[in-house]
Design a protein around this motif. Structure first.
Motif, PDB file in Angstrom:
ATOM      1  N   HIS A 168       0.830  -1.210   0.000  1.00  0.00           N
ATOM      2  CA  HIS A 168       0.000   0.000   0.000  1.00  0.00           C
ATOM      3  C   HIS A 168       0.860   1.254   0.000  1.00  0.00           C
ATOM      4  CE1 HIS A 168      -3.231   2.776   0.892  1.00  0.00           C
ATOM      5  NE2 HIS A 168      -2.732   3.054   2.082  1.00  0.00           N
ATOM      6  N   THR A 172       1.086   3.525  -3.488  1.00  0.00           N
ATOM      7  CA  THR A 172       0.396   4.818  -3.421  1.00  0.00           C
ATOM      8  C   THR A 172       1.332   5.966  -3.080  1.00  0.00           C
ATOM      9  OG1 THR A 172      -0.151   4.629  -1.063  1.00  0.00           O
ATOM     10  CG2 THR A 172      -1.739   3.710  -2.661  1.00  0.00           C
ATOM     11  N   ALA A 258      -7.484   5.212  -2.557  1.00  0.00           N
ATOM     12  CA  ALA A 258      -6.253   4.512  -2.922  1.00  0.00           C
ATOM     13  C   ALA A 258      -6.284   4.106  -4.397  1.00  0.00           C
ATOM     14  CB  ALA A 258      -6.061   3.290  -2.034  1.00  0.00           C
ATOM     15  N   THR A 261      -5.674   7.107  -6.509  1.00  0.00           N
ATOM     16  CA  THR A 261      -4.254   7.456  -6.461  1.00  0.00           C
ATOM     17  C   THR A 261      -3.454   6.580  -7.415  1.00  0.00           C
ATOM     18  OG1 THR A 261      -4.360   8.245  -4.177  1.00  0.00           O
ATOM     19  CG2 THR A 261      -2.205   7.543  -4.979  1.00  0.00           C
ATOM     20  N   LEU A 262      -3.681   5.276  -7.375  1.00  0.00           N
ATOM     21  CA  LEU A 262      -2.938   4.369  -8.237  1.00  0.00           C
ATOM     22  C   LEU A 262      -3.173   4.667  -9.712  1.00  0.00           C
ATOM     23  CD1 LEU A 262      -3.255   0.898  -6.448  1.00  0.00           C
ATOM     24  CD2 LEU A 262      -1.455   2.598  -6.275  1.00  0.00           C
TER      25      LEU A 262
END
Length: 361
Positions: A168, A172, A258, A261-262
């Motif tokens: 994670h 990210t 998340a 963001t990716l």
């Protein structure tokens, strides 16, 4: 109380009693590391290792904003766009060697990770014997945001984090505060920032363990503990595409953020990062992982995303990188494997084996 003091190449060296202090001294650049700074720190460590009067080494950063924001990526951009990348490869070679040296340094090495600690700042602090965070700490490996891959031993550290936390943070680039830095194994002790001046002063006269006992407190609770269920489930997926799918399907706001963001990060950097993390867990020692990271970093110099990511984030600051390929589907397995190709005579030469030396502090 100051026995010796001098500042060269943006590193202030100071000896106070039994402690040698390394102070990163580029506050306007958030103490971003240059090649000259890396060499200066290494020279100081050599001198202090041989000096029986120096019993502890302490790393801090000048200014109020943080220890170190990472490497000087403006210099990297210039080298990649106007040169052949040789200066950057030389910088990384010496930087990674320094990170390994800090990890096995024979005297207690105390890193004060106050404020912002990112990228190369993690490399020179999170491998130390004693890693102190405060309520102001913000620790991150944000490399995928500039088309790069976590380095400086970052994939080693994050590969050891529990569950899916390492993946994670690596993918990210999320910043974590003190409690979560401790949870992820990036730090050891929490000390309120108001106590740092007294802690640093006491290291002149007393052993590290004795001094820490006076100031260490329980860290404020982090947020990752409450998010472990979706993090562990989503990042256990086999591919980045599957990770994104699980994040989008989870239903929680944090998981959706998340995923978003990716989808804004370099697709190539994401896939190489996930592969690097998985390989790092199998390699075992920090030295071996740094060798792998050096291969990956050198390969990134020939990828369009690194120069483009730095341009978008730091040079033009339009925050709109044009990744190539622009989608996860466009990054093939062969594209990823290329980053791990041996460098022949250009390999990073580090002493093999895990860091097992016990430091009496």
């Amino acid at each position: 109380m100051t026995a010796a003091e001098g500042s060269v190449d943006s590193v202030l060296l100071r000896v106070e009693g039994r402690a040698g202090h390394l102070i990163l001294d580029r506050p306007k650049a958030l103490n971003a590391l240059t090649h000259a700074m890396v060499l200066r720190i290494d020279e100081a460590l050599t001198a202090w290792e041989q000096d029986p009067a120096i019993e502890t080494v302490v790393l801090t950063g000048a200014g109020e904003r943080g220890l170190c924001a990472g490497g000087d990526i403006r210099a990297i951009h210039q080298d990649v766009t106007a040169g052949d990348g040789a200066a950057t490869r030389d910088f990384w070679r010496d930087e990674y060697r320094l990170d390994a040296r800090i990890a096995r340094y024979p005297k207690p090495f105390v890193a004060v990770m106050d404020g912002i600690v990112m990228g190369g700042g993690v490399g020179i602090s999170a491998h130390a014997d004693v890693r102190v965070v405060t309520e102001r700490s913000r620790v991150a490996m944000p490399e995928t945001g500039i088309g790069f891959v976590p380095d400086v031993g970052g994939t080693y550290l994050l590969g050891l984090a529990p569950g899916g936390l390492g993946a994670h943070l690596a993918l990210t680039g999320a910043q974590v505060a003190a409690g979560d830095a401790l949870r992820c194994g990036l730090a050891d002790h929490f000390v309120p920032s108001s106590s740092l001046p007294r802690l640093l002063a006491d290291l002149a006269d007393a052993p590290v363990r004795e001094v820490l006992s006076r100031y260490v407190q329980d860290a404020p609770p982090g947020q990752l503990a409450d998010e472990r269920e979706w993090i562990d489930h989503c990042y256990a997926a086999g591919t980045v595409e599957e990770i994104v799918d699980r994040l989008q399907a989870d239903g929680s706001r944090a998981a959706k953020e998340a995923a978003d963001t990716l989808l804004g990060r370099s697709p190539t950097a994401l896939k190489v990062t996930l592969e690097a993390l998985r390989r790092a867990r199998e390699l075992g020692s920090l030295e071996a992982v740094l060798g792998q990271e050096y291969r990956v970093s050198c390969a990134a110099l020939t990828s369009p995303d690194l120069a483009e990511g730095i341009r978008a984030q730091v040079i033009d600051k339009d925050r709109s990188p044009r990744w190539n390929p622009g989608t996860l589907a466009g990054v093939t397995a062969d594209d990823v494997v290329r980053f791990f190709a041996p460098l022949g005579a250009g390999e990073l030469a580090l002493d093999g084996g895990a860091v097992t030396q016990e430091v009496a502090w």
